[in-house]
Motif scaffolding. Structure first.
Motif, PDB file in Angstrom:
ATOM      1  N   ASP A 130     -15.816  36.737  52.864  1.00 17.28           N
ATOM      2  CA  ASP A 130     -15.415  35.383  53.210  1.00 17.28           C
ATOM      3  C   ASP A 130     -14.610  35.333  54.503  1.00 17.28           C
ATOM      4  N   LEU A 131     -14.682  34.186  55.156  1.00 20.11           N
ATOM      5  CA  LEU A 131     -14.062  33.999  56.461  1.00 20.11           C
ATOM      6  C   LEU A 131     -12.559  34.231  56.414  1.00 20.11           C
ATOM      7  N   LEU A 132     -11.886  33.771  55.369  1.00 23.87           N
ATOM      8  CA  LEU A 132     -10.435  33.951  55.311  1.00 23.87           C
ATOM      9  C   LEU A 132     -10.069  35.422  55.180  1.00 23.87           C
ATOM     10  N   THR A 133     -10.892  36.203  54.506  1.00 17.86           N
ATOM     11  CA  THR A 133     -10.663  37.643  54.440  1.00 17.86           C
ATOM     12  C   THR A 133     -10.773  38.261  55.828  1.00 17.86           C
ATOM     13  N   PHE A 134     -11.780  37.840  56.580  1.00 17.55           N
ATOM     14  CA  PHE A 134     -11.956  38.334  57.943  1.00 17.55           C
ATOM     15  C   PHE A 134     -10.759  37.958  58.811  1.00 17.55           C
ATOM     16  N   ILE A 135     -10.264  36.727  58.654  1.00 18.37           N
ATOM     17  CA  ILE A 135      -9.095  36.274  59.418  1.00 18.37           C
ATOM     18  C   ILE A 135      -7.885  37.130  59.065  1.00 18.37           C
ATOM     19  N   ARG A 138      -8.357  40.504  60.709  1.00 15.81           N
ATOM     20  CA  ARG A 138      -8.263  40.396  62.161  1.00 15.81           C
ATOM     21  C   ARG A 138      -6.832  40.105  62.606  1.00 15.81           C
ATOM     22  N   GLY A 139      -6.116  39.291  61.813  1.00 13.48           N
ATOM     23  CA  GLY A 139      -4.764  38.915  62.174  1.00 13.48           C
ATOM     24  C   GLY A 139      -4.712  37.763  63.138  1.00 13.48           C
ATOM     25  N   ASP A 140      -5.769  36.972  63.199  1.00 11.89           N
ATOM     26  CA  ASP A 140      -5.858  35.886  64.157  1.00 11.89           C
ATOM     27  C   ASP A 140      -6.770  34.810  63.592  1.00 11.89           C
ATOM     28  N   TRP A 141      -6.711  33.611  64.183  1.00 11.14           N
ATOM     29  CA  TRP A 141      -7.479  32.465  63.704  1.00 11.14           C
ATOM     30  C   TRP A 141      -8.468  31.997  64.768  1.00 11.14           C
ATOM     31  N   PRO A 142      -9.557  31.378  64.365  1.00  9.90           N
ATOM     32  CA  PRO A 142     -10.472  30.793  65.358  1.00  9.90           C
ATOM     33  C   PRO A 142      -9.911  29.469  65.855  1.00  9.90           C
ATOM     34  N   ARG A 277      -3.850  25.263  46.103  1.00  5.78           N
ATOM     35  CA  ARG A 277      -3.865  26.716  45.936  1.00  5.78           C
ATOM     36  C   ARG A 277      -4.522  27.392  47.142  1.00  5.78           C
ATOM     37  N   LEU A 278      -5.568  26.796  47.673  1.00  8.97           N
ATOM     38  CA  LEU A 278      -6.194  27.339  48.880  1.00  8.97           C
ATOM     39  C   LEU A 278      -5.244  27.218  50.061  1.00  8.97           C
ATOM     40  N   ALA A 279      -4.546  26.085  50.176  1.00  9.91           N
ATOM     41  CA  ALA A 279      -3.589  25.896  51.270  1.00  9.91           C
ATOM     42  C   ALA A 279      -2.499  26.962  51.226  1.00  9.91           C
ATOM     43  N   GLU A 280      -2.010  27.284  50.036  1.00 11.31           N
ATOM     44  CA  GLU A 280      -0.977  28.307  49.919  1.00 11.31           C
ATOM     45  C   GLU A 280      -1.511  29.679  50.313  1.00 11.31           C
ATOM     46  N   LEU A 281      -2.786  29.946  50.049  1.00  9.60           N
ATOM     47  CA  LEU A 281      -3.366  31.223  50.458  1.00  9.60           C
ATOM     48  C   LEU A 281      -3.444  31.303  51.987  1.00  9.60           C
ATOM     49  N   TYR A 282      -3.781  30.198  52.637  1.00  6.22           N
ATOM     50  CA  TYR A 282      -3.770  30.148  54.102  1.00  6.22           C
ATOM     51  C   TYR A 282      -2.349  30.395  54.622  1.00  6.22           C
ATOM     52  N   ALA A 283      -1.367  29.742  54.006  1.00  6.11           N
ATOM     53  CA  ALA A 283       0.016  29.909  54.431  1.00  6.11           C
ATOM     54  C   ALA A 283       0.483  31.348  54.242  1.00  6.11           C
ATOM     55  N   HIS A 284      -0.005  31.996  53.200  1.00 10.66           N
ATOM     56  CA  HIS A 284       0.335  33.401  52.957  1.00 10.66           C
ATOM     57  C   HIS A 284      -0.176  34.282  54.095  1.00 10.66           C
ATOM     58  N   VAL A 285      -1.407  34.006  54.572  1.00 11.02           N
ATOM     59  CA  VAL A 285      -1.942  34.754  55.715  1.00 11.02           C
ATOM     60  C   VAL A 285      -1.060  34.522  56.946  1.00 11.02           C
ATOM     61  N   VAL A 332      -8.242  38.904  50.237  1.00 12.97           N
ATOM     62  CA  VAL A 332      -7.250  38.554  51.258  1.00 12.97           C
ATOM     63  C   VAL A 332      -5.993  39.405  51.090  1.00 12.97           C
ATOM     64  N   ASP A 333      -5.527  39.543  49.863  1.00  7.22           N
ATOM     65  CA  ASP A 333      -4.335  40.357  49.611  1.00  7.22           C
ATOM     66  C   ASP A 333      -4.549  41.809  50.040  1.00  7.22           C
ATOM     67  N   ALA A 334      -5.735  42.331  49.769  1.00  7.39           N
ATOM     68  CA  ALA A 334      -6.037  43.713  50.164  1.00  7.39           C
ATOM     69  C   ALA A 334      -6.051  43.841  51.683  1.00  7.39           C
ATOM     70  N   ALA A 335      -6.603  42.846  52.366  1.00 10.22           N
ATOM     71  CA  ALA A 335      -6.654  42.888  53.836  1.00 10.22           C
ATOM     72  C   ALA A 335      -5.258  42.836  54.438  1.00 10.22           C
ATOM     73  N   LEU A 336      -4.372  42.074  53.827  1.00 12.83           N
ATOM     74  CA  LEU A 336      -3.024  41.903  54.374  1.00 12.83           C
ATOM     75  C   LEU A 336      -2.136  43.121  54.150  1.00 12.83           C
ATOM     76  N   ARG A 337      -2.572  44.033  53.298  1.00 12.59           N
ATOM     77  CA  ARG A 337      -1.796  45.261  53.101  1.00 12.59           C
ATOM     78  C   ARG A 337      -2.038  46.280  54.210  1.00 12.59           C
ATOM     79  N   LYS A 338      -2.975  45.958  55.096  1.00  9.52           N
ATOM     80  CA  LYS A 338      -3.293  46.855  56.212  1.00  9.52           C
ATOM     81  C   LYS A 338      -2.863  46.211  57.536  1.00  9.52           C
ATOM     82  N   PRO A 339      -2.665  47.009  58.576  1.00  8.32           N
ATOM     83  CA  PRO A 339      -2.319  46.428  59.880  1.00  8.32           C
ATOM     84  C   PRO A 339      -3.462  45.551  60.403  1.00  8.32           C
TER      85      PRO A 339
END
Length: 365
Positions: A130-135, A138-142, A277-285, A332-339
């Protein structure tokens, strides 16, 4: 619409769709030479504009007796697009379901409707990517004006790939590049960028395929598209309404991602209230990566403003409970545990968010 699984609904919309226009409707501006087109690719998002553009293109394909060369396609963004909703005992389809319904309303056989979604291999299995996982990775937004890979990589490229085998078949049969009309629901009314975008342009020209990007509804006003949809009693995305089934077009102005970085402030506030709930996941990123969702604001600020008096009434709140959303959150949580894979980019004029104390160090890539 009754409380019925939309995938089991019949094609009863089709008579209303074409009964009022026995002759092809005029298309302002240029159009491809329809007699030379080998494949018509009608992009359906589940939104009103894609359906209107597809109907115009299909009428002209039928006039050229080329209906059998028409395909519809939906590039799904999974849980980021508007899901189905149930209100007052009635089920209202999500964007992917509605795209399939729109294809059926157009009279396109089910086997010529294609849904594509990005996947990847994980632990030996193909899973949605999913796109949010990729974001998060990546650490950045389109962002508009910087990079809009959310449309190019996650929609256009997928659709091109879905038709590669068909292009190869026809190229071998025709012994020449396959000419494709890629039909989009882009209208000048939507933005300055889209107003300046040609209604017809060639985007690909190589030995395999020639692709003409065509927006036959480019000249139509927003109100004209709404009127056309209502006059034919065609189903539109519930997100457009103040609440599902209202039919008042007083909800979101556009049907894209539920929380799109290019959306208006009102649409974003409405999306935050409808999908908290989706908004909070975006805010977490945002918090983890220290990069705002939008160069002019942050999702955290939008969540705060959505709780203030004067924010739009959501009409309905989506719980976002179920395996698909849980899979997104876990990824998303797994992606955020990495640089992050890319250096943060924030315009000088934009908000800068501090990295949280427990976040991974930034990558220098």
């Amino acid at each position: 619409m009754t409380d019925t699984d939309p995938r089991q609904m019949n094609g009863g919309y089709q008579l209303d769709l074409f009964g009022a226009e026995p002759e092809p409707a005029p298309v302002a501006g240029p159009a491809p030479d329809l007699d030379s087109v080998d494949l018509y690719i009608l992009n359906l998002s589940g939104g009103k504009d894609g359906l209107r553009a597809a109907a115009l293109a299909l009428e002209h394909a039928r006039a050229s007796k080329a209906e059998e060369r028409v395909y519809t396609v939906h590039a799904s963004l999974g849980p980021l697009e508007w899901p189905g909703a149930r209100a007052n005992g009635t089920y209202y389809p999500g964007s992917s379901e509605l795209a399939a319904l729109h294809s059926r309303a157009l009279g396109v056989p089910p086997e010529r409707h294609i849904e594509v979604r990005r996947t990847r291999e994980l632990e030996g299995h193909r899973v949605p990517y999913d796109l949010l996982t990729f974001i998060a990775e990546r650490g950045d937004w389109p962002w508009l004006g910087k990079a809009r890979w959310c449309t190019g990589d996650w929609k256009t490229a997928l659709i091109y790939g879905a038709f590669t085998s068909l292009v190869r078949f026809w190229k071998k049969k025709l012994d020449r590049p396959v000419v494709c009309a890629n039909v989009l629901g882009i209208r000048a009314d939507e933005s300055r960028d889209r107003k300046n975008r040609p209604a017809l342009r060639t985007t690909t020209d190589n030995s395999a395929r020639i692709v003409h990007e065509w927006s036959p509804a480019h000249h139509l006003s927003t109100q004209a598209v709404k009127n056309w949809t209502d006059q034919r009693n065609l189903p539109h995305q519930w997100c457009y309404d103040s609440l599902p089934g209202a039919g008042d077009w007083q909800g979101s102005s556009r049907c894209s991602c539920s929380l799109c970085v290019l959306a208006s402030e009102r649409d974003l506030l409405l999306g935050v209230r409808r999908r908290p709930r989706l908004a909070e996941l975006y805010a977490h990123v945002e918090r983890v990566r220290g990069v705002p969702f939008n160069p002019n604001t942050s999702m955290a600020a939008l969540i705060e403003r959505a709780g203030l008096p004067g924010a739009p009434d959501p009409g309905i709140v989506i719980e976002d409970e179920g395996p698909e959303f849980d899979a997104l959150k876990n990824a998303v949580d797994a992606a955020l545990r990495k640089p992050p894979k890319r250096r943060r980019y924030v315009p000088r004029s934009g908000p800068v968010l501090p990295l949280c104390a427990d976040c991974p160090e930034e990558s220098e890539q």
